[in-house]
Design a protein around this motif. Structure first.
Motif, PDB file in Angstrom:
ATOM      1  N   ALA A  32      29.102  21.243  69.344  1.00 42.68           N
ATOM      2  CA  ALA A  32      27.847  21.576  68.660  1.00 42.68           C
ATOM      3  C   ALA A  32      27.506  23.025  68.954  1.00 42.68           C
ATOM      4  N   GLY A  33      28.096  23.922  68.204  1.00 41.95           N
ATOM      5  CA  GLY A  33      27.789  25.330  68.349  1.00 41.95           C
ATOM      6  C   GLY A  33      28.091  25.893  69.721  1.00 41.95           C
ATOM      7  N   GLY A  34      29.167  25.462  70.339  1.00 42.84           N
ATOM      8  CA  GLY A  34      29.549  25.979  71.647  1.00 42.84           C
ATOM      9  C   GLY A  34      29.218  25.055  72.801  1.00 42.84           C
ATOM     10  N   ASP A  35      28.375  24.056  72.578  1.00 43.19           N
ATOM     11  CA  ASP A  35      28.155  23.002  73.565  1.00 43.19           C
ATOM     12  C   ASP A  35      29.086  21.854  73.195  1.00 43.19           C
ATOM     13  N   TRP A  36      30.062  21.570  74.041  1.00 47.13           N
ATOM     14  CA  TRP A  36      31.071  20.591  73.650  1.00 47.13           C
ATOM     15  C   TRP A  36      31.473  19.680  74.798  1.00 47.13           C
ATOM     16  N   ARG A  37      32.030  18.537  74.395  1.00 45.24           N
ATOM     17  CA  ARG A  37      32.539  17.562  75.365  1.00 45.24           C
ATOM     18  C   ARG A  37      33.797  16.935  74.780  1.00 45.24           C
ATOM     19  N   CYS A  38      34.740  16.606  75.651  1.00 46.33           N
ATOM     20  CA  CYS A  38      36.011  16.075  75.170  1.00 46.33           C
ATOM     21  C   CYS A  38      36.514  14.966  76.092  1.00 46.33           C
ATOM     22  N   PHE A  39      37.466  14.205  75.581  1.00 48.36           N
ATOM     23  CA  PHE A  39      38.258  13.285  76.394  1.00 48.36           C
ATOM     24  C   PHE A  39      39.610  13.121  75.720  1.00 48.36           C
ATOM     25  N   GLY A  40      40.615  12.750  76.504  1.00 43.81           N
ATOM     26  CA  GLY A  40      41.966  12.625  75.954  1.00 43.81           C
ATOM     27  C   GLY A  40      42.769  13.879  76.179  1.00 43.81           C
ATOM     28  N   THR A  41      43.143  14.554  75.108  1.00 46.46           N
ATOM     29  CA  THR A  41      43.949  15.765  75.184  1.00 46.46           C
ATOM     30  C   THR A  41      43.200  16.884  75.906  1.00 46.46           C
ATOM     31  N   PRO A  42      43.847  17.594  76.852  1.00 42.12           N
ATOM     32  CA  PRO A  42      43.182  18.734  77.505  1.00 42.12           C
ATOM     33  C   PRO A  42      42.792  19.804  76.486  1.00 42.12           C
ATOM     34  N   ARG A  43      41.595  20.338  76.633  1.00 39.79           N
ATOM     35  CA  ARG A  43      41.118  21.434  75.789  1.00 39.79           C
ATOM     36  C   ARG A  43      40.928  22.684  76.635  1.00 39.79           C
ATOM     37  N   VAL A  44      41.313  23.818  76.089  1.00 42.63           N
ATOM     38  CA  VAL A  44      41.200  25.086  76.802  1.00 42.63           C
ATOM     39  C   VAL A  44      39.747  25.550  76.794  1.00 42.63           C
ATOM     40  N   ILE A  45      39.271  25.991  77.951  1.00 39.88           N
ATOM     41  CA  ILE A  45      37.936  26.596  78.053  1.00 39.88           C
ATOM     42  C   ILE A  45      38.085  28.076  77.763  1.00 39.88           C
ATOM     43  N   ARG A  46      37.433  28.547  76.719  1.00 35.56           N
ATOM     44  CA  ARG A  46      37.496  29.964  76.346  1.00 35.56           C
ATOM     45  C   ARG A  46      36.124  30.601  76.526  1.00 35.56           C
ATOM     46  N   LEU A  47      36.117  31.737  77.204  1.00 38.91           N
ATOM     47  CA  LEU A  47      34.874  32.447  77.472  1.00 38.91           C
ATOM     48  C   LEU A  47      34.950  33.848  76.908  1.00 38.91           C
ATOM     49  N   ASP A  48      33.825  34.327  76.396  1.00 39.43           N
ATOM     50  CA  ASP A  48      33.732  35.706  75.926  1.00 39.43           C
ATOM     51  C   ASP A  48      33.371  36.619  77.093  1.00 39.43           C
ATOM     52  N   SER A  49      34.036  37.750  77.185  1.00 39.16           N
ATOM     53  CA  SER A  49      33.741  38.745  78.209  1.00 39.16           C
ATOM     54  C   SER A  49      33.845  40.121  77.584  1.00 39.16           C
ATOM     55  N   ASN A  50      33.568  41.151  78.379  1.00 38.30           N
ATOM     56  CA  ASN A  50      33.685  42.522  77.875  1.00 38.30           C
ATOM     57  C   ASN A  50      35.111  42.842  77.464  1.00 38.30           C
ATOM     58  N   ALA A  51      36.049  42.124  78.041  1.00 41.18           N
ATOM     59  CA  ALA A  51      37.461  42.348  77.724  1.00 41.18           C
ATOM     60  C   ALA A  51      37.925  41.496  76.546  1.00 41.18           C
ATOM     61  N   GLY A  52      37.011  40.722  75.974  1.00 41.75           N
ATOM     62  CA  GLY A  52      37.375  39.853  74.859  1.00 41.75           C
ATOM     63  C   GLY A  52      37.347  38.396  75.271  1.00 41.75           C
ATOM     64  N   CYS A  53      37.981  37.558  74.492  1.00 47.51           N
ATOM     65  CA  CYS A  53      37.999  36.126  74.757  1.00 47.51           C
ATOM     66  C   CYS A  53      39.094  35.805  75.771  1.00 47.51           C
ATOM     67  N   ILE A  54      38.741  35.106  76.830  1.00 45.87           N
ATOM     68  CA  ILE A  54      39.718  34.741  77.852  1.00 45.87           C
ATOM     69  C   ILE A  54      39.758  33.231  78.010  1.00 45.87           C
ATOM     70  N   ALA A  55      40.897  32.710  78.444  1.00 51.40           N
ATOM     71  CA  ALA A  55      41.056  31.282  78.714  1.00 51.40           C
ATOM     72  C   ALA A  55      40.869  31.041  80.204  1.00 51.40           C
ATOM     73  N   LEU A  56      40.114  29.999  80.535  1.00 48.05           N
ATOM     74  CA  LEU A  56      39.819  29.708  81.927  1.00 48.05           C
ATOM     75  C   LEU A  56      39.969  28.212  82.173  1.00 48.05           C
ATOM     76  N   GLY A  57      41.205  27.795  82.430  1.00 52.34           N
ATOM     77  CA  GLY A  57      41.446  26.397  82.724  1.00 52.34           C
ATOM     78  C   GLY A  57      41.401  25.498  81.510  1.00 52.34           C
ATOM     79  N   GLN A  58      41.545  24.214  81.775  1.00 47.77           N
ATOM     80  CA  GLN A  58      41.515  23.199  80.738  1.00 47.77           C
ATOM     81  C   GLN A  58      40.594  22.074  81.166  1.00 47.77           C
ATOM     82  N   LEU A  59      39.945  21.480  80.193  1.00 45.53           N
ATOM     83  CA  LEU A  59      39.032  20.373  80.429  1.00 45.53           C
ATOM     84  C   LEU A  59      39.579  19.143  79.727  1.00 45.53           C
ATOM     85  N   THR A  60      39.764  18.048  80.482  1.00 43.71           N
ATOM     86  CA  THR A  60      40.311  16.846  79.868  1.00 43.71           C
ATOM     87  C   THR A  60      39.283  15.736  79.710  1.00 43.71           C
TER      88      THR A  60
END
Length: 279
Positions: A168-196
């Motif tokens: 819902a517009g960046g507020d999210w929840r998942c189960f099953g397949t791991p999803r990548v956590i992506r964060l915006d920073s000054n250096a651009g979009c970065i991946a920070l772990g996975q949420l299953t």
């Protein structure tokens, strides 16, 4: 393709002041579509009950009330969570700041007398019967969207879906397949772990009011500008804890969020990617 071997089905609809996307897999296509429709129906029900912008909602009725009123069990549940978190966070999360947001033009005027903000003790909630002890204006905008995501997830699981994500517009929840956590920073979009099996939420406040129309409020003052991303087991908690993080000093925020059941992510100093499962 999901681990169950079925292709996911995705649907997107406007809701909760944003666009909500649901992706689900693990059942035949017709059953997935039916499950997604039911999940969207639950989201719509949450919005009908808890939107500050709807005079006929439970929140609208509460804010115009002059005595105890009956509210829907879902609204009572979210209010109970909000009031409990207000107490445990020393009101870093505060559902009674609606008056301040109205005064700043961020929420519509309910055409009733109100004060800028209050405390959890200003609300008496017994079962589904609620009474305001002072004319505070309740807003659940900092928690209801996350709870709507949780309701949708619960509906999908009840329908036998084995793999899904509700965003819902960046507020999210998942189960099953791991999803990548992506964060915006000054250096651009970065991946920070996975949420299953968990939730992630981000809130932001800009230097100028137009940068973030909803405006974050701590006490009766806008928070400093910045961005806060929190992961937690439930979307309602991740959603609400971003407001606590915004109201807490930078050096104290990670520990405060940890004690309240979440984890504050730092896009400027990411650790090595890790698998975040069943947090």
């Amino acid at each position: 393709m999901s681990p169950s071997g079925t292709h996911p089905i995705q649907r997107m609809r406007p809701a909760l002041g944003t666009f909500v996307e649901i992706s689900a897999a693990g059942r035949p296509p017709d059953q997935l579509i039916a499950a997604i429709d039911r999940a969207f129906a639950d989201i719509a029900r949450v919005e009908q009950l808890m939107s500050f912008h709807r005079p006929e909602s439970d929140i609208g009725r509460i804010n115009r009330s002059h005595g105890a009123i009956e509210i829907h069990p879902w609204t009572a549940r979210v209010l109970r969570l909000a009031l409990r978190l207000a107490q445990t966070s020393a009101h870093g999360f505060n559902p009674t700041v609606g008056g301040e947001l109205v005064a700043r033009g961020r929420l519509p005027d309910p055409a009733t007398a109100f004060i800028a903000s209050g405390y959890a003790d200003d609300i008496r909630l017994e079962g589904t019967r609620l009474q305001r002890l002072r004319p505070v204006l309740i807003t659940l905008d900092g928690i209801a969207k996350g709870w709507a995501v949780d309701r949708a997830i619960a509906r999908l699981k009840a329908c036998g879906v084995s793999d899904a994500v509700v965003n819902a517009g960046g507020d999210w929840r998942c189960f099953g397949t791991p999803r990548v956590i992506r964060l915006d920073s000054n250096a651009g979009c970065i991946a920070l772990g996975q949420l299953t099996n968990g939730a992630c939420a981000t809130s932001a406040a800009g230097r100028n009011a137009q940068d973030f129309p909803a405006q974050l409020i701590a006490g009766s003052e806008p928070v400093r500008y910045g961005q806060w991303t929190v992961i937690a087991r439930y979307a309602w908690l991740a959603d609400a804890l971003t407001k606590v993080a915004a109201a807490t000093a930078n050096d104290e925020a990670p520990e405060v969020i940890r004690q309240l059941g979440g984890q504050l992510l730092d896009p400027t100093a990411p650790p090595p990617p890790i698998l975040l499962d069943d947090i």
